[in-house]
Write an enzyme that holds these catalytic residues in place. Sequence first.
Site, mmCIF file in Angstrom:
data_model
loop_
_atom_site.group_PDB
_atom_site.id
_atom_site.type_symbol
_atom_site.label_atom_id
_atom_site.label_comp_id
_atom_site.label_asym_id
_atom_site.label_seq_id
_atom_site.Cartn_x
_atom_site.Cartn_y
_atom_site.Cartn_z
ATOM 1 N N GLU A 125 0.887 -1.267 -0.037
ATOM 2 C CA GLU A 125 -0.286 0.304 0.070
ATOM 3 C C GLU A 125 0.841 1.059 -0.073
ATOM 4 O O GLU A 125 2.142 1.371 0.998
ATOM 5 C CB GLU A 125 -0.659 0.347 1.223
ATOM 6 C CG GLU A 125 -1.907 1.127 1.611
ATOM 7 C CD GLU A 125 -2.452 1.062 2.498
ATOM 8 O OE1 GLU A 125 -3.188 0.343 3.363
ATOM 9 O OE2 GLU A 125 -3.095 2.240 3.126
ATOM 10 N N GLU A 154 -1.791 11.561 3.511
ATOM 11 C CA GLU A 154 -3.658 11.550 4.773
ATOM 12 C C GLU A 154 -3.267 12.558 5.742
ATOM 13 O O GLU A 154 -2.338 13.461 6.242
ATOM 14 C CB GLU A 154 -3.148 10.360 5.354
ATOM 15 C CG GLU A 154 -3.323 8.659 3.984
ATOM 16 C CD GLU A 154 -3.413 8.015 5.459
ATOM 17 O OE1 GLU A 154 -3.854 7.070 5.967
ATOM 18 O OE2 GLU A 154 -1.810 7.106 5.257
#
Length: 367
Positions: free
Chosen positions: A245, A250
């Site tokens: 990933e 974020e």
Amino acid sequence: MIINSILLSLAVALMGCGGGDDDNSSGGGNAVTITVQPASLDFSAEGGTYNIAVTTTGKEWGAYADAGWVTVSTANTTKQQGTVTVTAEANPTTTIRTATITVMSGAARKQVAVTQAAATSAAYPAPDGYSLVWHDEFNNGSELNADDWTHEVQNSGWVNNELQNYVNHVTPGGSLVTEVKNGSLQIHCLKENGKIYSGRVYARVKQGWKYGYIEARIKLPKGKGTWPAFWMMPVNFTKWPDDGEIDIMEEVGYHPNYTSSSIHCEKYNHQKGTQKTEERFTSGAEDDFHVYALEWTGDYIKTYVDGNPLLNFDNDGTGDYKTWPFNKEFYVIFNLAWGGAWGGQQGVDESVLPATMQIDYIRVFQK
């Protein structure tokens, strides 16, 4: 016999009203014909707009384009003379591109060839050696292009104990969770009938990209409970975190304006506390747009905020899938989560809803 002769004559007459399916109909005195002026269009690399004059012997007509960078609008389609207005976006690549406008009236078709010149240099800046291979500027229509984008549909609690329900474009009550508006993709998180709804969308989920320079210009939402993300997952996913990933950006609302990048794999992941993460205060991340980017090669993964390096993760060169599963196609994800294992660590504040994450563009460059 007289009745059969009449029926035969009627059938012949009806057949004569049909016609061919390419360009103008033929085969009878009542065949529909279409003429267009001009018969072809040549656009500069900067794009622009041209009008096509349409004349048809049919009762009504229409037109469409076969390429996303060309849009058409029509006028007087219930009359025998009308206009097609053709608009081409700027060509961001150094390659000539073509499209076709098809005008329809009855069974008749008339095609107009569209050609656009190549840009003398790439319209969108990228590191040396990279060329634009795909992008979405979110300048057309009010919805995402279904050929490129896929909505996730999942109930709350699906991952990370998150509280939102992901729906396809619109909530049960008719509110939009994703829309293309004012030149940006807007992902809304909102409360409706006691439930939280939001959007999670995938770009080219079935093909993705292997390596490249990928960037998006994003304005983050405000409020405790929000968890926006710009990240990537493998096309042929079987198991997390083994298959990898890549988190390009974020942020969680209780820690405003601190943006982070991370990678996860079997050896390095947050469940073990070994994930590779870098975080930085990005001044005004919730008040204005900033550019978040990934440079991904067979040797390293690097992320940037407004061109400034953030995360650097090198391939250790051992060929071990546990440390480097990043040698296959990944696809891009945008989502706005609510609460959950990270976004809800300090609770949520529903008074901030609706909250919106805005994406001005997404661009993918490759060598």
